[in-house]
Design an enzyme around this catalytic site. Sequence first.
Site, PDB file in Angstrom:
ATOM      1  N   CYS A  37     -78.106  -5.196 -25.080  1.00 25.94           N
ATOM      2  CA  CYS A  37     -77.203  -4.260 -25.759  1.00 25.94           C
ATOM      3  C   CYS A  37     -76.831  -3.080 -24.860  1.00 25.94           C
TER       4      CYS A  37
ATOM      5  N   HIS B 190     -57.611  12.837 -48.633  1.00 24.48           N
ATOM      6  CA  HIS B 190     -56.235  12.496 -48.235  1.00 24.48           C
ATOM      7  C   HIS B 190     -55.775  13.431 -47.119  1.00 24.48           C
TER       8      HIS B 190
ATOM      9  N   ILE C  54     -67.001 -11.927 -27.764  1.00 23.34           N
ATOM     10  CA  ILE C  54     -66.951 -11.529 -26.347  1.00 23.34           C
ATOM     11  C   ILE C  54     -65.578 -11.853 -25.756  1.00 23.34           C
TER      12      ILE C  54
ATOM     13  N   ASP D  77     -82.283 -11.517 -31.623  1.00 26.80           N
ATOM     14  CA  ASP D  77     -81.499 -12.697 -31.232  1.00 26.80           C
ATOM     15  C   ASP D  77     -82.350 -13.955 -31.055  1.00 26.80           C
TER      16      ASP D  77
ATOM     17  N   GLY E 269     -83.620  -1.037 -23.175  1.00 24.90           N
ATOM     18  CA  GLY E 269     -82.381  -1.171 -23.950  1.00 24.90           C
ATOM     19  C   GLY E 269     -81.853  -2.598 -24.054  1.00 24.90           C
ATOM     20  N   GLY E 270     -82.410  -3.522 -23.268  1.00 24.17           N
ATOM     21  CA  GLY E 270     -82.066  -4.940 -23.414  1.00 24.17           C
ATOM     22  C   GLY E 270     -80.619  -5.260 -23.072  1.00 24.17           C
TER      23      GLY E 270
ATOM     24  N   THR F 246     -84.795  -1.270 -16.524  1.00 22.20           N
ATOM     25  CA  THR F 246     -84.367  -0.278 -17.519  1.00 22.20           C
ATOM     26  C   THR F 246     -84.611  -0.808 -18.930  1.00 22.20           C
TER      27      THR F 246
ATOM     28  N   GLY G  93     -93.610 -10.743 -19.577  1.00 26.65           N
ATOM     29  CA  GLY G  93     -94.736 -10.947 -20.502  1.00 26.65           C
ATOM     30  C   GLY G  93     -94.858 -12.401 -20.916  1.00 26.65           C
TER      31      GLY G  93
HETATM   32  P1  FAD Z   1     -81.968  -8.185 -26.172  1.00 30.74           P
HETATM   33  O1  FAD Z   1     -81.129  -6.986 -26.322  1.00 30.74           O
HETATM   34  O2  FAD Z   1     -81.391  -9.373 -25.499  1.00 30.74           O
HETATM   35  O3  FAD Z   1     -83.275  -7.708 -25.421  1.00 30.74           O
HETATM   36  C1  FAD Z   1     -84.270  -8.600 -25.034  1.00 30.74           C
HETATM   37  C2  FAD Z   1     -84.981  -8.029 -23.829  1.00 30.74           C
HETATM   38  O4  FAD Z   1     -86.153  -8.809 -23.599  1.00 30.74           O
HETATM   39  C3  FAD Z   1     -84.176  -8.101 -22.542  1.00 30.74           C
HETATM   40  O5  FAD Z   1     -84.072  -6.818 -21.969  1.00 30.74           O
HETATM   41  C4  FAD Z   1     -84.979  -9.037 -21.629  1.00 30.74           C
HETATM   42  O6  FAD Z   1     -84.977  -8.614 -20.266  1.00 30.74           O
HETATM   43  C5  FAD Z   1     -86.371  -8.904 -22.210  1.00 30.74           C
HETATM   44  N1  FAD Z   1     -87.233 -10.071 -22.000  1.00 30.74           N
HETATM   45  C6  FAD Z   1     -86.950 -11.368 -22.271  1.00 30.74           C
HETATM   46  N2  FAD Z   1     -88.028 -12.152 -22.015  1.00 30.74           N
HETATM   47  C7  FAD Z   1     -88.994 -11.319 -21.567  1.00 30.74           C
HETATM   48  C8  FAD Z   1     -90.329 -11.517 -21.152  1.00 30.74           C
HETATM   49  N3  FAD Z   1     -90.899 -12.728 -21.193  1.00 30.74           N
HETATM   50  N4  FAD Z   1     -91.045 -10.444 -20.740  1.00 30.74           N
HETATM   51  C9  FAD Z   1     -90.489  -9.202 -20.721  1.00 30.74           C
HETATM   52  N5  FAD Z   1     -89.250  -8.961 -21.116  1.00 30.74           N
HETATM   53  C10 FAD Z   1     -88.501 -10.005 -21.548  1.00 30.74           C
HETATM   54  N6  FAD Z   1     -74.042  -6.500 -30.851  1.00 30.74           N
HETATM   55  C11 FAD Z   1     -73.599  -5.561 -31.710  1.00 30.74           C
HETATM   56  O7  FAD Z   1     -74.193  -5.387 -32.775  1.00 30.74           O
HETATM   57  N7  FAD Z   1     -72.504  -4.790 -31.417  1.00 30.74           N
HETATM   58  C12 FAD Z   1     -71.813  -4.942 -30.264  1.00 30.74           C
HETATM   59  O8  FAD Z   1     -70.845  -4.234 -30.034  1.00 30.74           O
HETATM   60  C13 FAD Z   1     -72.250  -5.930 -29.349  1.00 30.74           C
HETATM   61  N8  FAD Z   1     -71.597  -6.116 -28.186  1.00 30.74           N
HETATM   62  C14 FAD Z   1     -72.065  -7.049 -27.301  1.00 30.74           C
HETATM   63  C15 FAD Z   1     -71.348  -7.237 -26.121  1.00 30.74           C
HETATM   64  C16 FAD Z   1     -71.778  -8.184 -25.204  1.00 30.74           C
HETATM   65  C17 FAD Z   1     -71.009  -8.366 -23.929  1.00 30.74           C
HETATM   66  C18 FAD Z   1     -72.951  -8.940 -25.467  1.00 30.74           C
HETATM   67  C19 FAD Z   1     -73.460  -9.934 -24.454  1.00 30.74           C
HETATM   68  C20 FAD Z   1     -73.663  -8.765 -26.641  1.00 30.74           C
HETATM   69  C21 FAD Z   1     -73.213  -7.824 -27.577  1.00 30.74           C
HETATM   70  N9  FAD Z   1     -73.864  -7.625 -28.788  1.00 30.74           N
HETATM   71  C22 FAD Z   1     -73.405  -6.696 -29.678  1.00 30.74           C
HETATM   72  C23 FAD Z   1     -75.074  -8.393 -29.140  1.00 30.74           C
HETATM   73  C24 FAD Z   1     -76.328  -7.553 -28.880  1.00 30.74           C
HETATM   74  O9  FAD Z   1     -76.344  -7.153 -27.533  1.00 30.74           O
HETATM   75  C25 FAD Z   1     -77.579  -8.363 -29.204  1.00 30.74           C
HETATM   76  O10 FAD Z   1     -77.478  -8.875 -30.519  1.00 30.74           O
HETATM   77  C26 FAD Z   1     -78.813  -7.493 -29.112  1.00 30.74           C
HETATM   78  O11 FAD Z   1     -78.949  -6.958 -27.817  1.00 30.74           O
HETATM   79  C27 FAD Z   1     -80.068  -8.303 -29.455  1.00 30.74           C
HETATM   80  O12 FAD Z   1     -81.179  -7.485 -29.356  1.00 30.74           O
HETATM   81  P2  FAD Z   1     -82.616  -8.096 -29.024  1.00 30.74           P
HETATM   82  O13 FAD Z   1     -83.546  -6.927 -29.003  1.00 30.74           O
HETATM   83  O14 FAD Z   1     -82.917  -9.214 -29.932  1.00 30.74           O
HETATM   84  O15 FAD Z   1     -82.503  -8.726 -27.577  1.00 30.74           O
HETATM   85  P1  NAI Z   2     -69.124 -16.306 -30.527  1.00 25.98           P
HETATM   86  O1  NAI Z   2     -70.032 -17.189 -31.272  1.00 25.98           O
HETATM   87  O2  NAI Z   2     -68.674 -15.029 -31.136  1.00 25.98           O
HETATM   88  O3  NAI Z   2     -67.795 -17.097 -30.124  1.00 25.98           O
HETATM   89  C1  NAI Z   2     -67.847 -18.258 -29.373  1.00 25.98           C
HETATM   90  C2  NAI Z   2     -66.537 -19.005 -29.543  1.00 25.98           C
HETATM   91  O4  NAI Z   2     -66.513 -20.043 -28.599  1.00 25.98           O
HETATM   92  C3  NAI Z   2     -66.375 -19.629 -30.915  1.00 25.98           C
HETATM   93  O5  NAI Z   2     -65.088 -19.354 -31.393  1.00 25.98           O
HETATM   94  C4  NAI Z   2     -66.585 -21.109 -30.636  1.00 25.98           C
HETATM   95  O6  NAI Z   2     -65.887 -21.947 -31.538  1.00 25.98           O
HETATM   96  C5  NAI Z   2     -66.046 -21.225 -29.237  1.00 25.98           C
HETATM   97  N1  NAI Z   2     -66.549 -22.358 -28.453  1.00 25.98           N
HETATM   98  C6  NAI Z   2     -67.791 -22.885 -28.465  1.00 25.98           C
HETATM   99  N2  NAI Z   2     -67.862 -23.901 -27.562  1.00 25.98           N
HETATM  100  C7  NAI Z   2     -66.647 -23.976 -26.968  1.00 25.98           C
HETATM  101  C8  NAI Z   2     -66.103 -24.792 -25.933  1.00 25.98           C
HETATM  102  N3  NAI Z   2     -66.839 -25.723 -25.335  1.00 25.98           N
HETATM  103  N4  NAI Z   2     -64.815 -24.605 -25.571  1.00 25.98           N
HETATM  104  C9  NAI Z   2     -64.053 -23.632 -26.179  1.00 25.98           C
HETATM  105  N5  NAI Z   2     -64.527 -22.833 -27.157  1.00 25.98           N
HETATM  106  C10 NAI Z   2     -65.807 -22.990 -27.532  1.00 25.98           C
HETATM  107  O7  NAI Z   2     -69.852 -16.071 -29.116  1.00 25.98           O
HETATM  108  P2  NAI Z   2     -69.587 -15.018 -27.944  1.00 25.98           P
HETATM  109  O8  NAI Z   2     -68.210 -14.475 -28.015  1.00 25.98           O
HETATM  110  O9  NAI Z   2     -70.045 -15.692 -26.700  1.00 25.98           O
HETATM  111  O10 NAI Z   2     -70.595 -13.862 -28.287  1.00 25.98           O
HETATM  112  C11 NAI Z   2     -71.984 -14.160 -28.482  1.00 25.98           C
HETATM  113  C12 NAI Z   2     -72.541 -13.304 -29.550  1.00 25.98           C
HETATM  114  O11 NAI Z   2     -72.740 -11.977 -29.066  1.00 25.98           O
HETATM  115  C13 NAI Z   2     -71.632 -13.131 -30.744  1.00 25.98           C
HETATM  116  O12 NAI Z   2     -71.752 -14.197 -31.650  1.00 25.98           O
HETATM  117  C14 NAI Z   2     -72.135 -11.867 -31.353  1.00 25.98           C
HETATM  118  O13 NAI Z   2     -73.257 -12.178 -32.127  1.00 25.98           O
HETATM  119  C15 NAI Z   2     -72.575 -11.061 -30.126  1.00 25.98           C
HETATM  120  N6  NAI Z   2     -71.533 -10.087 -29.786  1.00 25.98           N
HETATM  121  C16 NAI Z   2     -71.206  -9.132 -30.708  1.00 25.98           C
HETATM  122  C17 NAI Z   2     -70.227  -8.212 -30.444  1.00 25.98           C
HETATM  123  C18 NAI Z   2     -69.905  -7.207 -31.476  1.00 25.98           C
HETATM  124  O14 NAI Z   2     -70.686  -7.037 -32.405  1.00 25.98           O
HETATM  125  N7  NAI Z   2     -68.792  -6.512 -31.374  1.00 25.98           N
HETATM  126  C19 NAI Z   2     -69.499  -8.188 -29.183  1.00 25.98           C
HETATM  127  C20 NAI Z   2     -69.918  -9.245 -28.274  1.00 25.98           C
HETATM  128  C21 NAI Z   2     -70.903 -10.134 -28.587  1.00 25.98           C
END
Ligand code: FAD
Ligand code: NAI
Length: 467
Positions: A43, A446, A186, A314, A40-41, A38, A116
């Site tokens: 996200c 308001h 997270i 990322d 959308g990665g 699918t 890729g």
């Molecule tokens: P990705 O979304 O990681 O997409 C990369 C894609 O590349 C993947 O689908 C992978 O399968 C594909 N790929 C990798 N290598 C290859 C290859 N060699 N060939 C073909 N395909 C490949 N960010 C927010 O802004 N708001 C949020 O609320 C938020 N919530 C999150 C919640 C969770 C649980 C997590 C894990 C992340 C969250 N994030 C959030 C972070 C956000 O998901 C990422 O910052 C974002 O998806 C990055 O986009 P990207 O396009 O760089 O990479």
């Molecule tokens: P994070 O970087 O937000 O938080 C990781 C936390 O783990 C930090 O507080 C760090 O000090 C702590 N940590 C690191 N090593 C540790 C260890 N060994 N033991 C205990 N604590 C430790 O990373 P997280 O929550 O994994 O999310 C990854 C990224 O995904 C985020 O940084 C964000 O960019 C993205 N994300 C964004 C969301 C949003 O926009 N609402 C929601 C979820 C993820």
Amino acid sequence: MADTYDLIIIGAGPGGYNCAIRAAQLGLSVACVESRDTLGGTCLNVGCIPSKALLRASELYDDAQNRMAKMGVKVDKVSLDLPAMMGHKDDAVDQLTKGIAYLFKKNKVTHIVGHGRITAPGTVAVVSPKGETQTLQTKNIVIATGSDPMTLPGVEIDEQRVVSSTGALSLTSVPKHLLVIGAGYIGLEMGSVWRRLGAQVTVVEFLDRITPGMDGDVAKQFQRVLKKQGFTFKLGTKVTAIDKLKSKLKVTMEPAQGGAAETLDCDVALVAIGRKPHTDNLGLPGVGIETDKHGFIPTENFKTSADNIYAIGDVTHGPMLAHKAEEEAMAVAELIAGRAGQVNYNVIPGVVYTHPEVASVGRTEDELKQAGVDYKIGKFPFTANARAKINGDTDGFVKIIADAQTDRVLGVHMIGPHVGELIAEAAIAMEFGASSEDIARTCHAHPTLSEAVRQAAMGVSGRIMQM
Ligand code: FAD
Ligand code: NAI
């Protein structure tokens, strides 16, 4: 003859798919290679979208149990149908990933399923899920391969009992005790989901504060509110081992600076200690691209060290956020099409979608102190905001930081109801170079929560009206 494109994008997350659509709109022939079935990665499949679906559904459950009766709405026998909640989440993911497939078709982006690999400048080899290889030629390549969860040494993630965010999004029952390692985005979002559904939640954080990098006042208030909701925090602590016993997990931890170890029993442990760039088997050394010591692909204006190869999202530096990847996607598409493209990294908002939400944009007080910039602050609590009072949702505040000399807004940090939406006003103000006075002089409806933003702006010059 190999297929030839103007642009091949590797990865179809918010970086890849937005880049593909924009480049196609600008008239380029575009293919997007994605190894998942699918689009959308992270996200759409295992990140922003499923987590927000569960946050919304679990909030409704919590409201029905704990908040609605206070407003005179009595609900008898609230019960949880976890499979239905997971079904709601899966539907949202399904519809939105299909939405990207529709946009690809509409914009004539070629979607290629497979892994890729860059085999030479201008050449991408794609191995399909069946193991067949096709070779594609292209003028430009954008790497948008995203990131993966970081792991703890000696701790094996099985996605059943010791989980990353991916496993935490699909647990089949509510754990009695969930241990969260890492008090970041997270840990606190997924911790909130399972806490609301009934789990005891303990968060172990290496540092002596939660949400590092965010405004200190906001983080303190955030931790207080989460404690009230039943979270337990163990700050300044590191997990050193997780033993998988038959009926439970035995977690060993010790003070971050060293000291006596202690153990804690739980059913599920969520490892949420950050994410690392994904560059596995991408062929980078073959085209002369070296990753830095953290694994990121270094770029300058999205260009890597190899000609006509770019990296966004990322996999390269900056906040790991979907909208940051999207900004870079559009900018790099414009550049490749011969137009101007840039990203203002000073104005990338961040939102934690807990209750209350936490949102920020721009610089924190700590950053300004370190940079030796003089600043003024205006702060307004939601306890003094009419709409927050009516809604029975008064935890939190808005804090605006402005330059002491010019009054230009340098940062806005909020915790409170719907601040994930309110932050857009601050981002627009900052993008237009607004002063705090500009916000203070703008009429806000308001009763709205946005009045708290205006009052905080008034507070910068000491003229708060509603307190
Ligand atoms: P990705 O979304 O990681 O997409 C990369 C894609 O590349 C993947 O689908 C992978 O399968 C594909 N790929 C990798 N290598 C290859 C290859 N060699 N060939 C073909 N395909 C490949 N960010 C927010 O802004 N708001 C949020 O609320 C938020 N919530 C999150 C919640 C969770 C649980 C997590 C894990 C992340 C969250 N994030 C959030 C972070 C956000 O998901 C990422 O910052 C974002 O998806 C990055 O986009 P990207 O396009 O760089 O990479
Ligand atoms: P994070 O970087 O937000 O938080 C990781 C936390 O783990 C930090 O507080 C760090 O000090 C702590 N940590 C690191 N090593 C540790 C260890 N060994 N033991 C205990 N604590 C430790 O990373 P997280 O929550 O994994 O999310 C990854 C990224 O995904 C985020 O940084 C964000 O960019 C993205 N994300 C964004 C969301 C949003 O926009 N609402 C929601 C979820 C993820």
